[in-house]
Design a protein around this motif. Structure first.
Motif, PDB file in Angstrom:
ATOM      1  N   PHE A 168     -25.159-106.119  10.755  1.00  0.00           N
ATOM      2  CA  PHE A 168     -23.713-105.873  10.640  1.00  0.00           C
ATOM      3  C   PHE A 168     -23.287-105.715   9.190  1.00  0.00           C
ATOM      4  CE2 PHE A 168     -23.624-107.228  14.938  1.00  0.00           C
ATOM      5  CZ  PHE A 168     -22.474-106.664  15.470  1.00  0.00           C
ATOM      6  N   ARG A 169     -22.520-104.687   8.948  1.00  0.00           N
ATOM      7  CA  ARG A 169     -21.910-104.547   7.619  1.00  0.00           C
ATOM      8  C   ARG A 169     -20.803-105.596   7.477  1.00  0.00           C
ATOM      9  NH1 ARG A 169     -16.396-103.512   5.494  1.00  0.00           N
ATOM     10  NH2 ARG A 169     -16.829-103.460   3.282  1.00  0.00           N
ATOM     11  N   ILE A 170     -20.809-106.274   6.354  1.00  0.00           N
ATOM     12  CA  ILE A 170     -19.707-107.204   6.074  1.00  0.00           C
ATOM     13  C   ILE A 170     -19.158-106.943   4.667  1.00  0.00           C
ATOM     14  CG2 ILE A 170     -20.388-109.108   7.605  1.00  0.00           C
ATOM     15  CD1 ILE A 170     -21.521-110.464   4.952  1.00  0.00           C
ATOM     16  N   GLN A 171     -17.948-107.451   4.423  1.00  0.00           N
ATOM     17  CA  GLN A 171     -17.404-107.462   3.082  1.00  0.00           C
ATOM     18  C   GLN A 171     -18.119-108.576   2.296  1.00  0.00           C
ATOM     19  OE1 GLN A 171     -12.944-106.921   3.058  1.00  0.00           O
ATOM     20  NE2 GLN A 171     -13.199-107.850   5.067  1.00  0.00           N
ATOM     21  N   SER A 172     -17.865-108.610   0.989  1.00  0.00           N
ATOM     22  CA  SER A 172     -18.624-109.538   0.141  1.00  0.00           C
ATOM     23  C   SER A 172     -18.090-110.965   0.224  1.00  0.00           C
ATOM     24  CB  SER A 172     -18.550-109.064  -1.305  1.00  0.00           C
ATOM     25  OG  SER A 172     -17.180-108.962  -1.687  1.00  0.00           O
ATOM     26  N   SER A 173     -18.185-111.573   1.399  1.00  0.00           N
ATOM     27  CA  SER A 173     -17.672-112.926   1.587  1.00  0.00           C
ATOM     28  C   SER A 173     -18.751-113.784   2.229  1.00  0.00           C
ATOM     29  CB  SER A 173     -16.445-112.859   2.505  1.00  0.00           C
ATOM     30  OG  SER A 173     -16.235-114.080   3.172  1.00  0.00           O
ATOM     31  N   LYS A 174     -18.968-114.954   1.645  1.00  0.00           N
ATOM     32  CA  LYS A 174     -19.996-115.855   2.194  1.00  0.00           C
ATOM     33  C   LYS A 174     -19.566-116.396   3.553  1.00  0.00           C
ATOM     34  CE  LYS A 174     -22.894-115.816  -1.269  1.00  0.00           C
ATOM     35  NZ  LYS A 174     -23.990-114.847  -1.148  1.00  0.00           N
ATOM     36  N   VAL A 175     -18.267-116.498   3.773  1.00  0.00           N
ATOM     37  CA  VAL A 175     -17.790-116.975   5.074  1.00  0.00           C
ATOM     38  C   VAL A 175     -18.123-115.929   6.147  1.00  0.00           C
ATOM     39  CG1 VAL A 175     -15.741-117.566   6.421  1.00  0.00           C
ATOM     40  CG2 VAL A 175     -16.016-118.487   4.118  1.00  0.00           C
ATOM     41  N   LEU A 176     -17.941-114.679   5.804  1.00  0.00           N
ATOM     42  CA  LEU A 176     -18.287-113.627   6.775  1.00  0.00           C
ATOM     43  C   LEU A 176     -19.796-113.587   7.005  1.00  0.00           C
ATOM     44  CD1 LEU A 176     -15.821-110.786   5.711  1.00  0.00           C
ATOM     45  CD2 LEU A 176     -15.566-112.481   7.540  1.00  0.00           C
ATOM     46  N   GLU A 177     -20.537-113.873   5.947  1.00  0.00           N
ATOM     47  CA  GLU A 177     -21.994-113.923   6.092  1.00  0.00           C
ATOM     48  C   GLU A 177     -22.371-115.044   7.069  1.00  0.00           C
ATOM     49  OE1 GLU A 177     -24.045-113.674   2.258  1.00  0.00           O
ATOM     50  OE2 GLU A 177     -25.667-114.863   3.142  1.00  0.00           O
ATOM     51  N   ALA A 178     -21.736-116.204   6.874  1.00  0.00           N
ATOM     52  CA  ALA A 178     -22.013-117.346   7.758  1.00  0.00           C
ATOM     53  C   ALA A 178     -21.583-117.035   9.196  1.00  0.00           C
ATOM     54  CB  ALA A 178     -21.287-118.584   7.245  1.00  0.00           C
ATOM     55  N   GLN A 179     -20.479-116.336   9.323  1.00  0.00           N
ATOM     56  CA  GLN A 179     -19.998-115.951  10.662  1.00  0.00           C
ATOM     57  C   GLN A 179     -21.043-115.100  11.394  1.00  0.00           C
ATOM     58  OE1 GLN A 179     -16.002-113.736  11.493  1.00  0.00           O
ATOM     59  NE2 GLN A 179     -17.563-112.182  11.306  1.00  0.00           N
ATOM     60  N   MET A 180     -21.555-114.085  10.682  1.00  0.00           N
ATOM     61  CA  MET A 180     -22.510-113.198  11.350  1.00  0.00           C
ATOM     62  C   MET A 180     -23.830-113.921  11.649  1.00  0.00           C
ATOM     63  SD  MET A 180     -20.403-110.753  11.671  1.00  0.00           S
ATOM     64  CE  MET A 180     -21.430-110.060  12.921  1.00  0.00           C
ATOM     65  N   ARG A 181     -24.219-114.819  10.756  1.00  0.00           N
ATOM     66  CA  ARG A 181     -25.452-115.588  10.997  1.00  0.00           C
ATOM     67  C   ARG A 181     -25.274-116.546  12.178  1.00  0.00           C
ATOM     68  NH1 ARG A 181     -29.046-113.928   7.527  1.00  0.00           N
ATOM     69  NH2 ARG A 181     -28.488-113.586   5.343  1.00  0.00           N
TER      70      ARG A 181
END
Ligand code: LMR
Length: 334
Positions: A168-181
């Motif tokens: 998934f493409r995400i914006q540069s946010s660690k929270v979004l990274e954690a969400q996708m993980r």
């Protein structure tokens, strides 16, 4: 004697430059990454119109939409360097310059609606967050809305398990990274301008964004399924280079503040309609199949995503999360 001639020449040069310089408009380059036909695109144009009007042309606003000048990360660096004066990056994009607290807006299901959002942005927390930008060489002028996010991919996303192994493409946010993980997928940070092509060529399998962003970038044409998940929110902080802002003539600044206040009101008033229309247009196009989650499915998304709050508390700040949730509760909509 020579000194006198030189000094005299300098005075003459200044006298000539004075009125000429006074006639030169103050230029505000406003760079952004989305289409003109979006809440942010229209807000920027409204600010341009009002700023030029209220300053009687002493300020000229040049709007550069669609990443024509800079992409996501570059635009923040350009602002800090003074190559552009104004931007409106999403809350999710301040992490890379060291202001991680704005990622609180990225927490899954953190906002029930726009009433709660206003409670946050217009209240003490919203103001406190804007202050964090000043040591980074920028002043936060306003919060502009976009809307709630959809999740899309080339396979239907109904259950948390459906995300497993997808990129998934995400914006540069660690929270979004954690969400996708947390959903078992593989997040990939990518500039907004590159998303369409990445989806088209299969570099990534899916993405999350608001209807207006999806539609204006034609993402729905290269995604077979789109889930109406409202799992997160995208909004913006309008930022201006601090040195530029502090150095504005005293009679110009209030006019720009007035223009910004009115452009903010306008942009926030049209954002819902813009997104509703974009959603309708995508539905009409028939290019992507929309999926509505059952209450049970949504509950399972929430359950799968709740660990993100704990995992990200040290990054975003537990006090920021607490104050955010307090403001949401006070709005009485949760
Ligand atoms: C994105 O990168 O997906 C959005 O932040 C783009 C934008 O500015 O709305």
């Amino acid at each position: 004697m020579k000194h006198w001639i030189l000094a005299g020449a300098a005075v003459t040069a200044l006298a000539l430059a004075g009125p000429a310089a006074a006639q030169q408009p103050i230029v505000i380059k406003f760079s952004h990454v989305v289409a003109q036909d979006t809440p942010k695109g229209k807000g920027a144009l409204k600010f341009q119109e009002l700023a030029e009007k209220y300053t009687n042309g002493r300020v000229k606003v040049e709007v550069y939409p669609n990443s024509t000048l800079y992409k996501d990360k570059e635009e923040l660096e350009a602002l800090q360097l003074g190559a552009v004066q104004m931007l409106a990056p999403s809350n999710s994009k301040f992490g890379p310059i060291g202001v991680k607290e704005f990622e609180v807006f990225d927490l899954p299901f953190v906002l029930p609606d726009k009433v709660a959002l206003r409670r946050v942005t217009d209240g003490p927390l919203g103001k406190r967050l804007l202050k964090l930008l000043e040591p980074k060489g920028m002043v936060g002028l306003a919060y502009w809305d976009n809307g709630f996010k959809l999740m899309s991919a080339n396979k239907p996303l109904r259950e948390p398990e459906d995300f497993r192994g997808l990129k998934f493409r995400i914006q540069s946010s660690k929270v979004l990274e954690a969400q996708m993980r947390a959903l078992g997928s593989i997040p990939q940070v990518m500039a907004f301008s590159e998303v369409y092509q990445a989806l088209q060529t299969g570099v990534v399998d899916g993405q999350e964004n608001t209807p207006s962003n999806m539609y204006t970038q034609k993402m729905h044409e290269v995604q077979k399924y789109t889930t109406l998940s409202d799992h997160g929110y995208i909004g913006y902080v309008v930022v201006v280079n601090k040195k530029f802002w502090d150095g504005l003539p005293a009679d110009v600044k209030p006019s720009l503040e007035r223009a910004m206040a009115e452009a903010t009101k306008y942009s926030n008033e049209i954002s819902q309609k813009e997104n509703d229309e974009a959603l309708e247009d995508m539905k009409k196009s028939g290019k992507t199949e929309f999926i509505t989650l059952t209450p049970e499915q949504k509950a399972r998304w929430k359950e799968a995503l709740m660990p993100v709050y704990k995992d990200m508390a040290s990054r975003v700040g537990q006090n920021v999360i607490d104050d955010f949730e307090k403001a949401v509760k006070q709005s009485g909509t949760n």
